[in-house]
Write a protein that holds these residues in place. Structure first.
Motif, PDB file in Angstrom:
ATOM      1  N   MET A   1       0.835  -1.186   0.000  1.00  0.00           N
ATOM      2  CA  MET A   1       0.000   0.000   0.000  1.00  0.00           C
ATOM      3  C   MET A   1       0.879   1.250   0.000  1.00  0.00           C
ATOM      4  O   MET A   1       2.020   1.230   0.445  1.00  0.00           O
ATOM      5  N   THR A   2       0.340   2.364  -0.495  1.00  0.00           N
ATOM      6  CA  THR A   2       1.052   3.634  -0.499  1.00  0.00           C
ATOM      7  C   THR A   2       1.053   4.225   0.898  1.00  0.00           C
ATOM      8  O   THR A   2       0.022   4.277   1.564  1.00  0.00           O
ATOM      9  N   GLU A   3       2.223   4.663   1.350  1.00  0.00           N
ATOM     10  CA  GLU A   3       2.304   5.257   2.675  1.00  0.00           C
ATOM     11  C   GLU A   3       1.561   6.588   2.712  1.00  0.00           C
ATOM     12  O   GLU A   3       1.574   7.359   1.753  1.00  0.00           O
ATOM     13  N   PHE A   4       0.925   6.834   3.825  1.00  0.00           N
ATOM     14  CA  PHE A   4       0.174   8.070   4.034  1.00  0.00           C
ATOM     15  C   PHE A   4       1.144   9.141   4.534  1.00  0.00           C
ATOM     16  O   PHE A   4       1.832   8.951   5.531  1.00  0.00           O
ATOM     17  N   ASP A   5       1.212  10.279   3.842  1.00  0.00           N
ATOM     18  CA  ASP A   5       2.115  11.370   4.223  1.00  0.00           C
ATOM     19  C   ASP A   5       1.355  12.359   5.101  1.00  0.00           C
ATOM     20  O   ASP A   5       0.350  12.934   4.687  1.00  0.00           O
ATOM     21  N   GLN A   6       1.842  12.559   6.322  1.00  0.00           N
ATOM     22  CA  GLN A   6       1.145  13.421   7.266  1.00  0.00           C
ATOM     23  C   GLN A   6       1.468  14.906   7.093  1.00  0.00           C
ATOM     24  O   GLN A   6       0.745  15.760   7.617  1.00  0.00           O
ATOM     25  N   ARG A   7       2.525  15.250   6.398  1.00  0.00           N
ATOM     26  CA  ARG A   7       2.939  16.640   6.291  1.00  0.00           C
ATOM     27  C   ARG A   7       2.148  17.382   5.217  1.00  0.00           C
ATOM     28  O   ARG A   7       1.972  16.892   4.106  1.00  0.00           O
TER      29      ARG A   7
END
Length: 392
Positions: free
Chosen positions: A1-7
């Motif tokens: 899965m694609t990592e979720f970017d929090q920034r």
């Protein structure tokens, strides 16, 4: 899965700052000053641990954004790509006071708003450094934070997904303990488990994790301890017949969500069913009535009247809910004293509760996204007592 970017991107903070400047112009301010950590994160993307060393944002109507911060925080702010011009002082209290350093940089000032949350000590230091400036207290930035930008809503939704997983992890730990036939967990052990589940999931599936005041966790309490609305987890061990509460949440990209469910361990008694069903009914009214254009105080009345009409009003200890954003608890307040109109894009909690001394507390909470014609519950863990009963 694609990592979720929090920034969030620099363009997001440009829009945030533009929103605040529009409100500054409407209220006649030449500049605005805030030292509230949540305001600073909102305006620039810089998250930090507050201390006696001031960190503050000076937002000028002409477009300049200056962050005053100690030298020991400067490189950290740079690492977070803080959307501001950084002006550092060496130490606190300093040979030259920190706000004198800011005064030398910002120059001509005029009529300046300051966050009404600023302490008297900080405000006195600011006024001493800028004696020719008119300072006026304002909650302008707080109000600007009410309505979330689309990028923030994405973060809230992800925090809700993780909160639901934490609730599931807590219920599963108790279910597995029952099946194993050994000791049931203590409140503290259950709290550690759900916190680990939330933080573990976040670090496994996200990058650029934003560490805010609470990454994941909450309150876990059982039996009579749950009759204290904000009772802290103890070494009390769960036992057959207990009512127990998981009051959980997390922050993704610094945006909070809370989700709370009340469970019964074993076949519910008549009273347990009555209490739980009443809270569920009140919470459902909240889900059905929260909408743009409704006053916070009216939302609160409609929700809590369900409890009063059921003859349980004596056990009410708090309002229906509160705003959620960069703080787990923030304005507006779904309470009798707040006439704020709900707006589409706000996120608020819907958490009626009752607390029966010596027995237990019952509370169900969802974080609600206000829409033009209603509200969406972002947290979705089942709410009915049958779904929240753990069989023995």
């Amino acid at each position: 899965m694609t990592e979720f970017d929090q920034r969030l991107t620099p363009a997001f903070f440009d829009r945030v700052q533009a929103r605040v400047r529009e409100r500054m112009a409407e209220e006649g301010f030449d500049a605005f000053l805030t030292d509230h950590p949540e305001d600073i994160a909102y305006l620039t993307g810089f998250f930090h641990h507050p201390s006696e060393r001031p960190v503050a944002i000076w937002l000028d109507l002409t477009g300049r954004v200056v962050m005053l911060l100690p030298e020991l925080e400067r490189e950290y702010a740079e690492s977070q790509s803080a959307r501001a011009e950084l002006v550092a002082f060496f130490e606190y209290p300093g040979v030259v006071p920190p706000f004198a350093v800011l005064a030398d940089v910002v120059g001509r000032r005029g009529r300046v708003g300051f966050a009404s949350t600023m302490s008297h000590q900080r405000l006195s230091a600011v006024r001493a450094a800028m004696a020719d400036t008119e300072f006026i207290g304002s909650d302008l930035v707080t109000r600007a934070r009410y309505v979330k930008f689309p990028e923030e809503i994405v973060l809230h939704r992800e925090a809700a997904r993780i909160t639901d997983r934490m609730l599931d992890a807590g219920a599963q730990l108790v279910t597995d303990a029952v099946a194993a036939g050994g000791e049931l967990p203590t409140e503290a052990e259950l709290e550690r488990h759900v916190t680990s589940a939330g933080t573990g999931l976040m670090y496994a599936e996200h990058r650029n994790v934003v560490v805010s005041s609470l990454l994941a966790g909450g309150l876990v309490y059982s039996g009579a301890n749950s009759a204290f609305p904000h009772g802290l987890p103890s070494v009390n061990r769960l036992k057959a017949g207990d009512t127990f509460m998981l009051s959980l949440g997390c922050a993704v990209g610094g945006r909070f969500i809370e989700g709370e469910r009340t469970f019964v361990l074993g076949e519910p008694t008549h009273d347990q069913r009555r209490y739980h069903d009443t809270i569920r009914a009140a919470q459902q009214v909240g889900r059905d009535t929260i909408r743009a254009g409704l006053e916070c105080r009216e939302a609160n009345r409609l929700c809590l009247d369900v409890i009063r009409d059921a003859g349980l009003g004596a056990f009410i200890r708090h309002r229906q809910g509160h705003g959620i954003g960069l703080g787990m608890h923030e304005a507006p307040w779904l309470e009798d004293g707040d006439a704020t109109l709900l707006e589409a894009g706000m996120v608020v909690s819907n958490e009626p509760g009752i607390y029966v001394p010596g027995h237990a507390g019952y509370r169900i909470s969802d974080s609600m996204l206000v829409t033009a014609d209603g509200a969406e519950a972002l947290t979705t863990f089942p709410r009915a007592l049958d779904d929240c009963t753990i069989a023995l």
